[in-house]
Design a protein around this motif. Structure first.
Motif, mmCIF file in Angstrom:
data_model
loop_
_atom_site.group_PDB
_atom_site.id
_atom_site.type_symbol
_atom_site.label_atom_id
_atom_site.label_comp_id
_atom_site.label_asym_id
_atom_site.label_seq_id
_atom_site.Cartn_x
_atom_site.Cartn_y
_atom_site.Cartn_z
ATOM 1 N N GLU A 116 0.833 -1.207 0.000
ATOM 2 C CA GLU A 116 0.000 0.000 0.000
ATOM 3 C C GLU A 116 0.864 1.251 0.000
ATOM 4 O OE1 GLU A 116 -2.487 -0.457 3.397
ATOM 5 O OE2 GLU A 116 -3.867 -1.875 2.414
ATOM 6 N N LYS A 117 1.938 1.211 0.794
ATOM 7 C CA LYS A 117 2.859 2.346 0.799
ATOM 8 C C LYS A 117 3.485 2.539 -0.567
ATOM 9 C CE LYS A 117 4.177 2.177 5.724
ATOM 10 N NZ LYS A 117 5.311 1.943 6.657
ATOM 11 N N ASN A 118 3.868 1.412 -1.196
ATOM 12 C CA ASN A 118 4.483 1.474 -2.520
ATOM 13 C C ASN A 118 3.522 2.048 -3.548
ATOM 14 O OD1 ASN A 118 6.618 0.953 -4.367
ATOM 15 N ND2 ASN A 118 5.545 -0.874 -5.065
ATOM 16 N N ALA A 119 2.245 1.628 -3.484
ATOM 17 C CA ALA A 119 1.233 2.152 -4.406
ATOM 18 C C ALA A 119 1.022 3.646 -4.198
ATOM 19 C CB ALA A 119 -0.087 1.396 -4.210
ATOM 20 N N GLU A 120 1.019 4.056 -2.929
ATOM 21 C CA GLU A 120 0.860 5.476 -2.628
ATOM 22 C C GLU A 120 2.050 6.281 -3.133
ATOM 23 O OE1 GLU A 120 -0.910 8.898 -1.447
ATOM 24 O OE2 GLU A 120 -1.783 6.882 -1.490
ATOM 25 N N LEU A 121 3.248 5.730 -2.969
ATOM 26 C CA LEU A 121 4.452 6.404 -3.468
ATOM 27 C C LEU A 121 4.418 6.512 -4.995
ATOM 28 C CD1 LEU A 121 7.229 4.850 -1.200
ATOM 29 C CD2 LEU A 121 6.421 7.208 -1.172
ATOM 30 N N LYS A 122 3.977 5.438 -5.657
ATOM 31 C CA LYS A 122 3.864 5.487 -7.115
ATOM 32 C C LYS A 122 2.885 6.564 -7.549
ATOM 33 C CE LYS A 122 5.095 0.735 -8.377
ATOM 34 N NZ LYS A 122 4.614 -0.542 -8.990
ATOM 35 N N LYS A 123 1.776 6.653 -6.813
ATOM 36 C CA LYS A 123 0.775 7.669 -7.127
ATOM 37 C C LYS A 123 1.357 9.067 -6.954
ATOM 38 C CE LYS A 123 -4.005 8.946 -6.057
ATOM 39 N NZ LYS A 123 -5.182 8.632 -5.202
ATOM 40 N N GLN A 124 2.104 9.267 -5.875
ATOM 41 C CA GLN A 124 2.735 10.560 -5.639
ATOM 42 C C GLN A 124 3.752 10.882 -6.721
ATOM 43 O OE1 GLN A 124 4.335 10.625 -1.663
ATOM 44 N NE2 GLN A 124 2.355 10.237 -0.692
ATOM 45 N N ILE A 125 4.494 9.848 -7.154
ATOM 46 C CA ILE A 125 5.473 10.055 -8.230
ATOM 47 C C ILE A 125 4.770 10.466 -9.516
ATOM 48 C CG2 ILE A 125 7.099 8.856 -9.759
ATOM 49 C CD1 ILE A 125 7.969 7.211 -7.323
ATOM 50 N N ASN A 126 3.634 9.813 -9.825
ATOM 51 C CA ASN A 126 2.876 10.179 -11.026
ATOM 52 C C ASN A 126 2.381 11.617 -10.959
ATOM 53 O OD1 ASN A 126 3.193 7.651 -12.150
ATOM 54 N ND2 ASN A 126 1.289 6.837 -11.318
ATOM 55 N N VAL A 127 1.896 12.004 -9.776
ATOM 56 C CA VAL A 127 1.406 13.382 -9.596
ATOM 57 C C VAL A 127 2.543 14.379 -9.775
ATOM 58 C CG1 VAL A 127 0.438 15.012 -7.939
ATOM 59 C CG2 VAL A 127 -0.515 12.710 -8.112
ATOM 60 N N LEU A 128 3.666 14.089 -9.137
ATOM 61 C CA LEU A 128 4.814 14.989 -9.248
ATOM 62 C C LEU A 128 5.356 15.043 -10.667
ATOM 63 C CD1 LEU A 128 6.714 14.057 -5.947
ATOM 64 C CD2 LEU A 128 5.454 16.162 -6.413
ATOM 65 N N THR A 129 5.359 13.888 -11.343
ATOM 66 C CA THR A 129 5.817 13.855 -12.729
ATOM 67 C C THR A 129 4.927 14.706 -13.616
ATOM 68 O OG1 THR A 129 6.705 11.618 -12.438
ATOM 69 C CG2 THR A 129 6.325 12.348 -14.695
ATOM 70 N N GLU A 130 3.615 14.595 -13.391
ATOM 71 C CA GLU A 130 2.682 15.391 -14.190
ATOM 72 C C GLU A 130 2.861 16.881 -13.916
ATOM 73 O OE1 GLU A 130 -2.130 15.760 -15.054
ATOM 74 O OE2 GLU A 130 -1.300 13.999 -14.066
ATOM 75 N N LYS A 131 3.039 17.231 -12.635
ATOM 76 C CA LYS A 131 3.262 18.641 -12.298
ATOM 77 C C LYS A 131 4.546 19.163 -12.945
ATOM 78 C CE LYS A 131 0.747 18.773 -7.891
ATOM 79 N NZ LYS A 131 0.860 18.973 -6.424
ATOM 80 N N LEU A 132 5.580 18.321 -12.935
ATOM 81 C CA LEU A 132 6.852 18.713 -13.527
ATOM 82 C C LEU A 132 6.697 18.968 -15.017
ATOM 83 C CD1 LEU A 132 9.921 19.104 -13.352
ATOM 84 C CD2 LEU A 132 10.171 16.639 -13.682
ATOM 85 N N ARG A 133 5.995 18.059 -15.676
ATOM 86 C CA ARG A 133 5.833 18.223 -17.116
ATOM 87 C C ARG A 133 4.927 19.412 -17.453
ATOM 88 N NH1 ARG A 133 5.354 11.934 -19.242
ATOM 89 N NH2 ARG A 133 7.508 11.372 -18.792
ATOM 90 N N LEU A 134 3.928 19.654 -16.588
ATOM 91 C CA LEU A 134 3.096 20.838 -16.793
ATOM 92 C C LEU A 134 3.922 22.106 -16.637
ATOM 93 C CD1 LEU A 134 -0.187 19.822 -14.927
ATOM 94 C CD2 LEU A 134 0.066 20.298 -17.357
ATOM 95 N N ALA A 135 4.826 22.087 -15.656
ATOM 96 C CA ALA A 135 5.698 23.254 -15.457
ATOM 97 C C ALA A 135 6.589 23.494 -16.663
ATOM 98 C CB ALA A 135 6.553 23.044 -14.209
ATOM 99 N N GLU A 136 6.930 22.408 -17.350
ATOM 100 C CA GLU A 136 7.804 22.541 -18.512
ATOM 101 C C GLU A 136 7.126 23.222 -19.687
ATOM 102 O OE1 GLU A 136 8.921 18.578 -19.241
ATOM 103 O OE2 GLU A 136 10.105 18.414 -17.407
ATOM 104 N N GLN A 137 5.782 23.357 -19.617
ATOM 105 C CA GLN A 137 5.074 24.035 -20.693
ATOM 106 C C GLN A 137 5.176 25.558 -20.578
ATOM 107 O OE1 GLN A 137 3.883 21.916 -23.017
ATOM 108 N NE2 GLN A 137 4.686 20.352 -21.651
ATOM 109 N N GLY A 138 5.773 26.026 -19.498
ATOM 110 C CA GLY A 138 5.910 27.464 -19.263
ATOM 111 C C GLY A 138 7.132 28.054 -19.928
#
Length: 435
Positions: free
Chosen positions: A89-111
């Motif tokens: 469960e911790k691993n799944a939560e960490l993966k989810k957080q990584i996906n969220v952070l990855t998406e935020k990072l890529r969204l930031a790259e559109q600036g």
């Protein structure tokens, strides 16, 4: 007489002594024999208990030890299982957080400095090659799929999609007849990867009855109220919101309105090198692919001629969209604008795709490609040009979209008659326009 009596007595005594010695020897022999027997059958001694009660107690103690050991092992196993579940469960939560952070990072790259940051993410900077050999990045990387967004839809897509892509259409009971022509043409061509997003129960039951892959969304008051009663434009606006989940799950979608007849498999004609690949509302090379339009303003004298770049809009009723960050940003932008005003989804779709960055506005950095307008044909091209040209009418388009005409169903049926059933005059009775 006396001598003979004494002799007899002596012989009798000797005989008695011999008999006693024999009995003693026999007794000793018997004792030794019995001792051997006892030694053989009672190796632990004659007082060692061989009773069933003794064995029961011994067996009970042995079982108790085994059970005790087994219980301890079971407890340890359960404890390890518990730890494994917790860590999973911790691993799944960490993966989810990584996906969220990855998406935020890529969204930031559109600036700011988007191009430079994207190059840094995708790889080391490169030197420019010889003249004429340099090509910029066109195909954005796909996102990391996130099945937790909609596990039920993820399972359906896994069964329906081919190569992580599929045709998707939204429909309610208002377009039931057109939907039937739509999926019948798809089945006739032999396209397996298509899905109807049913906006009401009637369409869901209709699709199931006709063995059409269907997905009924979970209840959503805001979407359901529009989906069940809305007209074409209202329903069309919903697709930008609904499509987001498909892209988040990692699937490319060929979005299709239901006023379309399929004549070939469209997946054989896609380039897949852009975020968005769309059919055009243009009717010739200039209007579909862009041209230099000169604006004349005589009052300016010498500078009276101003050059403008023109292109007819992309059709928001038929486009292929890849699961990339710019694509998802496009859907978010369009859905957000449509939710805050009474705008036409196609106009907003094109504005977000084409308007460049300028003071007070950051444009969308999405790559785009225009489809071949003879293969992905709109109804203006068909009824105004193609049907009147002997050579062009021999070409078989991939799809025909009845987007320019309100009498959609009879024209769809006529397209089927002309291209599928070979009826040469099937298109003749219709006017060029909608008069």
């Amino acid at each position: 007489m006396i001598g003979r009596r004494d002799g007899a007595l002596m012989r009798t005594n000797n005989s008695n002594q011999s008999l006693r010695k024999s009995r003693i020897a026999i007794a000793i022999a018997v004792g030794i024999f019995l001792g051997c027997i006892f030694a053989l059958f009672f190796p632990h001694g004659i007082f060692y208990s061989n009773s069933p009660h003794f064995h029961h107690q011994h067996l009970t103690r042995s079982i108790s030890k085994v059970v005790s050991t087994s219980c301890e092992s079971s407890d340890k196993l359960n404890m390890l299982k518990g730890k494994f579940v917790a860590e999973s469960e911790k691993n799944a939560e960490l993966k989810k957080q990584i996906n969220v952070l990855t998406e935020k990072l890529r969204l930031a790259e559109q600036g700011k400095d988007h191009a430079e940051k994207q190059v840094l993410v995708l790889g080391e900077p490169h030197k420019a090659g010889p003249f004429g050999t340099v090509q910029g990045l066109r195909t954005n990387p796909t996102i990391v799929p996130d099945d937790s967004v909609n596990p039920r839809l993820a399972k359906i897509l896994e069964e329906v999609a081919v190569g992580k892509e599929l045709i998707v259409a939204l429909a309610n009971s208002n377009v039931k007849e057109m939907l039937e022509v739509w999926f019948t043409s798809i089945q006739k061509v032999g396209i397996p990867n298509y899905l109807v997003v049913a906006l009401d129960d009637e369409i869901a039951e209709f699709c199931e009855k006709n063995d059409v892959p269907v997905y009924k969304r979970d209840p959503d008051e805001g979407i359901d109220s529009v989906g069940k009663t809305g007209g074409n434009h209202a329903v069309s606006g919903l697709k930008f919101h609904i499509l987001r989940e498909f892209l988040q799950l990692g699937y490319s979608v060929l979005l299709s309105d239901v006023d379309i007849v399929f004549l070939q498999n469209p997946f054989h004609y896609l380039y897949r090198d852009s975020d968005v690949e769309s059919m055009s509302d243009g009717h010739n090379n200039m209007t579909a692919y862009g041209y230099n339009d000169v604006f004349d303003e005589p009052a300016m004298g010498w500078a009276r001629y101003a050059h403008t770049m023109r292109i007819w809009v992309y059709n928001s009723g038929f486009f292929y969209i890849r699961p990339t960050i710019p694509s998802i940003e496009l859907l978010d932008r369009v859905a957000n604008r449509l939710s805050h005003g009474n705008a036409w989804d196609q106009a907003v779709f094109n504005e977000e795709l084409f308007f460049p960055s300028h003071p007070g506005y950051d444009g969308l950095y999405a790559s785009r490609r225009t489809m071949d307008f003879y293969l992905f044909m709109n109804s203006k091209v068909l009824f105004k040009t193609v049907r009147k040209n002997a050579n062009l009418s021999k070409l078989k388009p991939v799809i025909v979209h009845i987007n320019y005409h309100p009498d959609k169903l009879p024209r769809m049926q006529a397209v089927v008659e002309f291209y599928v059933n070979g009826k040469q005059d099937a298109l003749s009775s219709f006017p060029d326009g909608s008069e």
